[in-house]
Structures are given as structure tokens and as C-alpha cells.
Design an enzyme around this catalytic site. Structure first.
Site, mmCIF file in Angstrom:
data_model
loop_
_atom_site.group_PDB
_atom_site.id
_atom_site.type_symbol
_atom_site.label_atom_id
_atom_site.label_comp_id
_atom_site.label_asym_id
_atom_site.label_seq_id
_atom_site.Cartn_x
_atom_site.Cartn_y
_atom_site.Cartn_z
ATOM 1 N N TYR A 42 -1.906 4.882 13.319
ATOM 2 C CA TYR A 42 -3.272 5.274 12.987
ATOM 3 C C TYR A 42 -4.218 4.747 14.063
ATOM 4 O O TYR A 42 -3.782 4.188 15.062
ATOM 5 C CB TYR A 42 -3.621 4.796 11.578
ATOM 6 C CG TYR A 42 -2.744 5.430 10.518
ATOM 7 C CD1 TYR A 42 -2.624 6.814 10.417
ATOM 8 C CD2 TYR A 42 -1.987 4.651 9.631
ATOM 9 C CE1 TYR A 42 -1.794 7.410 9.482
ATOM 10 C CE2 TYR A 42 -1.162 5.235 8.684
ATOM 11 C CZ TYR A 42 -1.064 6.615 8.614
ATOM 12 O OH TYR A 42 -0.245 7.200 7.691
ATOM 13 N N PRO A 76 0.827 -1.211 0.000
ATOM 14 C CA PRO A 76 0.000 0.000 0.000
ATOM 15 C C PRO A 76 0.860 1.258 0.000
ATOM 16 O O PRO A 76 1.809 1.370 0.776
ATOM 17 C CB PRO A 76 -0.802 -0.123 1.296
ATOM 18 C CG PRO A 76 -0.825 -1.587 1.602
ATOM 19 C CD PRO A 76 0.500 -2.108 1.121
ATOM 20 N N ARG A 80 -2.379 -5.491 9.097
ATOM 21 C CA ARG A 80 -1.034 -4.906 9.180
ATOM 22 C C ARG A 80 -0.811 -4.393 10.588
ATOM 23 O O ARG A 80 -1.644 -3.662 11.136
ATOM 24 C CB ARG A 80 -0.843 -3.770 8.168
ATOM 25 C CG ARG A 80 0.502 -3.049 8.338
ATOM 26 C CD ARG A 80 0.833 -2.099 7.220
ATOM 27 N NE ARG A 80 1.408 -2.821 6.082
ATOM 28 C CZ ARG A 80 2.232 -2.269 5.181
ATOM 29 N NH1 ARG A 80 2.588 -1.000 5.288
ATOM 30 N NH2 ARG A 80 2.702 -2.975 4.188
#
Length: 776
Positions: free
Chosen positions: A590, A430, A638
Site C-alpha cells: 500500500y 486486521p 505494520r
């Protein structure tokens, strides 16, 4: 008034009479016989620690060019061999073609003593050197070759700025009074834990010399001897009782643990003591007219045979630069500029090797040949490609064990995840593009993802696709919170499936958390927007950069439920859009990652505190997404396996996180690291994140995707064959070359179903000719 100091050194003091110090003294005297060169060595000439030393062909070539006399003397003494024996669980695997040369450390010192004496170097044995500062006042150059415990370095630590790291294994240098046939690595799985033996010959018996009986401790070494190093983790060392034994008792017990390797013979010691390896790094190698060389300047773990090699190469470079430059200052600057990149590269390789042995218990369940391949490639200096050149027979057996069809490189073997079979092991990682409009992917996304799909990768991943407008990183992030966005993604998946059949397209779903509402990467990474910022949410009210980024709102239960629903709604749209695989982004600081790390989750409710609490919300989101994601399609996660910061995710935490997601149905774990806190200190280097994937894969037993500075197909093949990864994700190489996978196939001479060229591109399926051609 003091006389002016000459521009080139005439009076030279060398502190330390090891190989590096002696060879520097000899070279500097040889370059200018008028020089006064003195070596201070506090031990006697016959005193030495350790037994044999290994020198590379490269180092010997430098010695030959700099001083043929030393080279010729060494040539008469060196023991050479090509094989490495790896003995594991009673199975011996031999790999050949490696090329080693060794001799006794004591004999090396004798040769260098003789050469120094011949050249007129003053050797002051059993004499403690005056402090470096005193020598610097009366000499033009002070060469500090005083070892890992350098008094010179410590006396001037404010100038050299050393960093010394003590590692987790204990080891002891011993000797065997017979020559091993090859470099030998052997494991012993004892009731106390795993131990390892490193052994190599450094002298051969003469043809008429019988194998001698064991001799009393201490030099000289009898004809036909080997260095034997026994190493183990600190906790294993203590459990085995070595912390309570004296030198003789330790030596005898080591011989018992490795009795089969020794053929029942004894080991010999000489002032041998258990120690923990220390990695030495200095910000500067010189101060005024004082310069560090060898272990005083830098150390690299003995498992790659680098200590004496680096010291001798330092001496070669220092003497050469002093001979080339008009002033000492210029020479010392040039010396460090030449040697530092080489040393840092060696230290990175040594660190990888050191960590491999520290984590040996995680590798022992591999089958014998795969274990041997893993060991041989542990430092990343030996790879699949050069092993195929060195030992094609051994490498072919490892490839067959892996399941490679004839003529098929490991990276072009298929891999199955749930109902999806990937035609090869390459993943386009990504990569955030920041070019969406209101979360809608456009033509740039179509071309970007379409080009990589046509480029041959087995799996192409989208950037992090955000589950809400408030969950974006930047205004340019793509999303799946509206049907319009889903329709735009469907256009891209349709193109990939139609024009590149066999390529899987995966979507990565995520929420920015406290790292949102920032500018596009090229406008100022992680910097807040100049205007139009939106409110942020996170596990705890902690800004990413205090005083720079805004403070997020800590999610309450209603907020948690709302975010969870955003993920499930996005997953439903992703399924309708035609994606083949879904990855949940729980890394890089995140939102979900912010719950997992103790550095970013300071909650006191059931969603914080212990790791079980920190895992609760990410697992709830995973379960909710898995429930709406089609059963036959795989789902991965992930994670950041380390935060690269004190107090962050521990190695044990990383394994527990992997186990938890695997238990909840994750088909693979995409193992990344860092980007959780801004003050991280990553250990960058080639394939630097792959040890974390390796450990999780083999400790948890779940397929893993390895990421992080994997840049060559040789690295990919090596990682796969060694059992460190199941899939390899590459980002920047695919920015440089969208057809990276197809070009990797062409460069390896592979043509097959795992790397099909699109029909319009078939004419380019062979590397184009370059340079002059004499035929047309």
C-alpha cells in the site's frame, strides 16, 4: 523385436551403496527372491563419510515391519538416550524425554551389506555405475540413490527439474573418541564470530573397555565414539582462517574452539571437508523406469537428523508400493504421492532449523534457559505443549523465567504498551471486510468486531481504515475521512468497552496507493473495477500489474503534504472515536509500503534512492500522526520485512526500517511480509513469517507482533516463551472461531482474569462433552 517389459520389475539396478540404496535393494529382493538386484557403489565397502547416523522410533518401526532381521540386528547396535544438553555462555541446560537412537554409519552399512549378501543381492564395489539411461534400457527399474551430487538427477535434469539452494554456513563432520552423555549443542562466541557444535554419541564402550586414546584418522571407530559437527557462517569461517587450512589443521583448530566440551581431547577426521549445505528439491522424482530416493531426490538439514531417516523411509515406501501395485508406473506414482507430503513437511522444518543456526548471532543474548527453549523449538516440530509432556520440570522453569503466574499459560500473561495494558498476548489481526457503505462501518462491523472482542482477545484490530476516498482499496472499504464515519466507529468502540471491558480496540490507518480502485476480494482480488474507477497515487508511476491495473500518479510535494494531512485528520477522528491503539499500515504494497520498497519506489528526489530517502515520507506521516494521537495511547507500525522477490527489501533494510520507526516512537512493530509485488514467491508454511519478527525483535530491541499462519495456542505459547514475539496476531482462526481465545483458555484448563467469559456465556466456559456418556 525386444521382449515386452514385465509389469513388475524383475531386473533392478541400484545406483549408490548408501543406507537408502542398500536398504531398497534388500527390501526389493526380499519381496521377490527371484528378482535380480544389483547395487553399484564406486567406493570400497569400508569407505564412508560422516560417522554416526540418527534413526527415529518411527523409522525403526517401519524397518521392524518390513524386515525383522534388519531390525533385530540394528537393535543390538543402537545407542539410545533421552537428553539434550544446550551449553551457552558456560551454562548447561538439560532437557530430557526426547528419545534418540544412533549407530555408526560404517556399522549400519556393514549390517546392510550382510543382509543384502544373505538375500542374494549383487554388490559391485569400487565400480562406477553405468549411466542411468543405459541401465534403464537393460533393467526394469533403476533406483538412483546416488546422493546430493546425483549424476542421475543431473543427467535427466530436464525431467526431474531440480532446484538446488546453497546456504550460508560452512560445516565439517568429525568424530570424538568418547561418547557424549547426550545430544549436545554448544555455542562458541569467538573473536571471529559465533560457532556452533552439534554432537551425539553413536557407540558406547563395553563395561570393561577403558576410554581409548585418540586414534589416527579414519575408520574403524573405536568403542565409545561421538559424531561432532562444527558449523558457522561463511564469513566467520573465513575470518577464523579455515579457508586456508588442510583437513588435519581444521580438525585441530575445531578441537581448540570447543576444548571444554571435548575435555581437552582431540577430534578425528576421515576425508572430512568443509562444505555448505545444499537443499535439493525436485519437481518430479521419477522418469520412465528411473526413480530418485534419498538425497538424490531431496535433502533436509542435518540439524534435525533427517538424511538417513528420509532415505530409509523412501526405500520402505518404494518397496511397499512396488509390492502393492500391478504396474511400475502406478507404483512410482503412489510412492511419490505417499512420500512427497512427508518430505516437504520435513524440509520446511529443516529449513526453519537451518535458518535458526544461520542467524545464531541474533539469538545468543537470550538468557540460558530461554536460549535452550528457543533452540529446542526452532523447527516448530517441538513445541511448548509437547515439551511440557517430555520434560515438565524444564518447561516450568522457562515459564517462571517468562513471568507466568502458577497455572497460567504464557499467552495469558499481560503486556504493557505505553499507557495500555493488554490482558493477554492475543491480537485479532486486521481483516478487510469490504462491506462499508461510502466508508461508513455498519452493523456487520459492529457484530464482527464485537464478537471477537467478546471472544477474549487482548487486542482487536479493525481492518485497514482508509484516510480518504481515493485511498480505498475497494468501494467497500471503511474510512475515517468524515465525521459520519467517526461517529459510526464510536458506536463500535462504545459497545466493545461496555460489553467486553478489558478488551482493547485498535484502528489500523492506511492508504491503498497503487493497489486501490479494485473489486472486492470475492469479486476478483486486485482486479480493477469494471466501472467507476478513481485515480491512484503512489511513490512512483508503476502499476501493480502492468496491463491490468492502472498506472498511478507519482505524488509531488503538494500531494505528499495532502496525504500527510489526511492521515493526521483520520488520526484525530480515531482518537475521538475512542480507539485504544493506532497502527500505521506501512506494509503489503500500500502507499507507505510503496515508498519503503526499492521495487516500488524509483524516485530520484529526496523521497527515493537510498533507504534513508525511501523512509522519509513514511516517517513524516508517522511523526505527524504521533503528534495528534493522544500521548498515553500506543502507536504501532505494520511493515513487510521482505518482499519475497529479488531486489526487494533486504534483511538489513528490514532491521533499519524497524530501528527508524522505533526511534521515532513506535511502541511495537507488527512484522508481516510480502504482498508488495505480484510476482512474489513466499515460502509458505506454519508460522512462516515469525522468523522475521524474531530477528527484528532481538536485533532492534523493540516489541513485535508476530503474524502469519499462527493457528494454534501451542504455537503462540512457543513463540512467546522462545522470545520470538511479544504479541501474536491471528486472522483466519478468528474467522473460523470468534471465541478462539476463550476456547484456548478452556482447552488449557485456564480460568483467570486474562480470559474472562462474558456473564451470559459462563455456562459455556467448559468444553461440552462429546460421544457416549455412561453416567447422567
Amino acid at each position: 523385436m525386444a521382449a515386452p517389459r514385465p509389469t513388475r520389475p524383475e531386473r533392478i539396478a541400484v545406483i549408490g551403496g548408501g543406507p537408502g540404496g542398500l536398504y531398497a535393494a534388500a527390501l526389493l529382493k526380499r519381496l521377490d527372491p527371484a528378482r535380480e538386484v544389483t547395487v553399484w557403489e564406486r567406493n570400497a565397502p569400508s569407505d564412508t563419510f560422516g560417522f554416526g547416523v540418527v534413526l527415529s522410533d518411527e523409522t525403526l518401526g517401519g524397518i521392524r515391519d518390513a524386515d525383522p532381521a534388519v531390525y533385530e540386528a540394528l537393535g543390538r547396535e543402537l545407542v539410545r538416550w533421552d537428553d539434550i544438553d544446550v551449553v551457552h555462555r558456560g551454562h548447561r541446560t538439560t532437557s530430557t524425554g526426547h528419545g534418540f537412537a544412533a549407530l555408526g554409519r560404517r556399522r549400519l552399512l556393514e549390517l546392510l551389506h550382510a543382509r543384502c549378501t544373505e538375500l542374494g543381492v549383487r554388490l559391485r564395489f569400487r565400480t562406477e555405475a553405468p549411466p542411468a539411461a543405459e541401465l534403464a534400457a537393460t533393467h526394469d527399474l533403476v533406483v538412483a540413490a546416488d546422493g546430493v551430487h546425483s549424476r542421475t538427477r543431473e543427467a535427466h535434469a530436464e525431467h526431474f527439474r531440480p532446484t538446488i539452494t546453497t546456504h550460508r554456513c560452512r560445516y565439517i563432520w568429525l568424530a570424538a573418541d568418547f561418547p557424549f552423555e547426550a545430544f549436545r549443542f554448544e555455542t562458541a562466541e569467538t573473536e571471529h564470530g559465533v560457532m556452533q557444535l552439534h554432537a551425539y554419541p553413536f557407540s558406547r564402550p563395553s563395561p570393561d573397555h577403558d576410554d581409548p586414546a585418540p586414534t589416527p584418522s579414519g575408520p574403524p571407530n573405536p568403542p565409545g565414539s561421538s559424531t561432532v559437527i562444527v558449523e558457522m557462517r561463511e564469513e566467520v569461517w573465513r575470518a577464523a582462517g579455515f579457508d586456508e587450512l588442510d583437513e588435519a589443521e581444521s580438525t585441530a583448530r575445531c578441537a581448540k574452539f570447543f576444548a571444554e566440551a571435548l575435555g581437552g581431547r582431540e577430534l578425528r577426521s576421515h576425508r572430512s571437508a568443509w562444505t555448505a549445505f545444499r537443499t535439493v528439491v525436485n519437481e518430479r522424482w521419477s522418469y520412465g523406469n528411473t526413480v530418485l530416493i534419498g538425497d538424490a531426490a531431496h535433502t533436509a538439514h542435518f540439524s534435525i537428523g533427517s538424511g538417513t531417516k528420509l532415505a530409509v523411509e523412501d526405500a520402505l515406501a518404494l518397496a511397499r508400493r512396488i509390492g502393492e501395485h500391478p504396474t511400475l508406473a502406478e507404483a512410482l506414482t503412489a510412492y511419490e504421492a505417499e512420500r512427497r507430503p512427508v518430505v516437504e513437511s520435513t524440509q520446511r522444518a529443516a529449513a526453519a532449523s537451518l535458518r535458526w543456526f544461520e542467524e545464531l548471532a541474533d539469538h545468543v543474548d537470550r538468557p540460558p534457559r530461554r536460549f535452550a527453549f528457543d533452540l529446542l523449538t526452532r523447527s516448530r516440530r517441538v513445541t511448548h505443549a509437547n515439551l511440557r509432556l517430555r520434560d515438565p520440570a524444564f518447561t516450568a522453569t522457562v515459564e517462571r523465567d517468562f513471568g507466568c503466574p502458577p497455572g497460567t499459560p504464557p499467552m495469558f500473561t499481560p503486556f504493557r504498551l505505553r499507557g495500555l495494558t493488554l490482558r493477554n498476548r492475543i491480537v485479532v489481526s486486521p481483516m478487510d471486510l469490504y462491506v462499508a457503505e461510502d466508508g461508513v462501518p455498519g452493523d456487520f462491523h459492529l457484530v464482527h468486531l464485537g464478537a471477537r472482542a467478546l471472544g477474549g482477545a487482548g487486542l482487536v484490530m479493525t481492518e485497514m481504515v482508509c484516510v480518504s476516498a481515493e485511498g480505498r482499496i475497494t468501494p467497500g472499504c471503511s474510512g475515517l475521512w468524515t465525521d459520519e464515519q467517526a461517529d459510526a466507529w464510536a458506536r463500535i468502540t462504545a459497545f466493545v468497552h461496555d460489553r467486553s471491558p478489558g478488551t482493547a480496540l485498535g484502528v489500523q490507518l492506511g492508504h491503498s496507493g497503487r493497489k486501490g480502485s479494485t473489486r472486492r476480494m470475492w469479486e476478483g482480488i486486485d482486479q480493477p473495477l469494471p466501472e467507476g474507477n478513481w485515480p491512484l497515487v503512489a511513490a512512483s508511476p508503476l502499476p501493480y500489474r502492468p496491463g491490468v491495473n492502472q498506472t498511478p500518479h507519482a505524488l509531488d510535494r503538494a500531494g505528499l503534504a495532502s496525504v500527510r494531512e489526511e492521515f493526521t485528520a483520520a488520526a484525530r477522528r480515531a482518537a475521538r472515536s475512542g480507539f485504544d491503539l493506532l497502527e500505521l499500515h506501512a506494509a503489503h504494497g500500500y502507499l507507505l509500503s510503496g515508498f519503503l520498497s526499492p521495487l516500488t519506489n524509483h524516485r530520484t528526489d529526496s523521497y527515493g534512492g537510498t533507504l534513508d530517502g525511501r523512509l522519509r515520507f513514511p516517517l513524516e506521516v508517522f511523526d505527524a500522526v504521533r503528534e495528534v494521537w493522544p500521548e498515553e495511547r500506543p502507536m504501532t507500525v505494520r511493515v513487510s520485512a521482505t518482499d519475497w522477490a529479488e531486489g526487494g527489501t533486504s534483511p538489513e533494510d528490514a532491521l533499519a526500517i524497524g530501528r527508524a520507526f522505533a526511534a521515532h516512537g513506535a511502541d511495537a512493530i507488527d512484522v508481516s511480509t510480502g504482498q508488495v509485488v505480484p510476482d512474489e514467491r513466499p515460502e509458505y508454511g506454519r508460522s512462516y513469517q515469525t522468523p522475521y519478527a524474531d530477528r527484528l525483535r532481538n536485533a532492534v530491541g523493540v516489541p513485535v507482533v508476530a503474524v502469519g499462519a499462527i493457528s494454534s495456542w501451542d504455537d503462540v505459547n512457543s513463540l512467546l516463551l522462545a522470545g520470538r514475539a511479544d504479541l501474536c496476531a491471528l486472522a483466519r482462526p478468528h474467522l473460523y472461531d470468534p471465541h478462539w481465545t476463550l476456547h484456548a483458555a478452556a482447552e488449557q484448563g485456564y480460568q483467570g482474569p486474562a480470559a474472562p467469559w462474558p456473564d451470559p456465556y459462563l455456562a459455556g466456559s467448559r468444553p461440552p462433552p462429546t460421544g457416549r456418556r455412561d453416567t447422567y
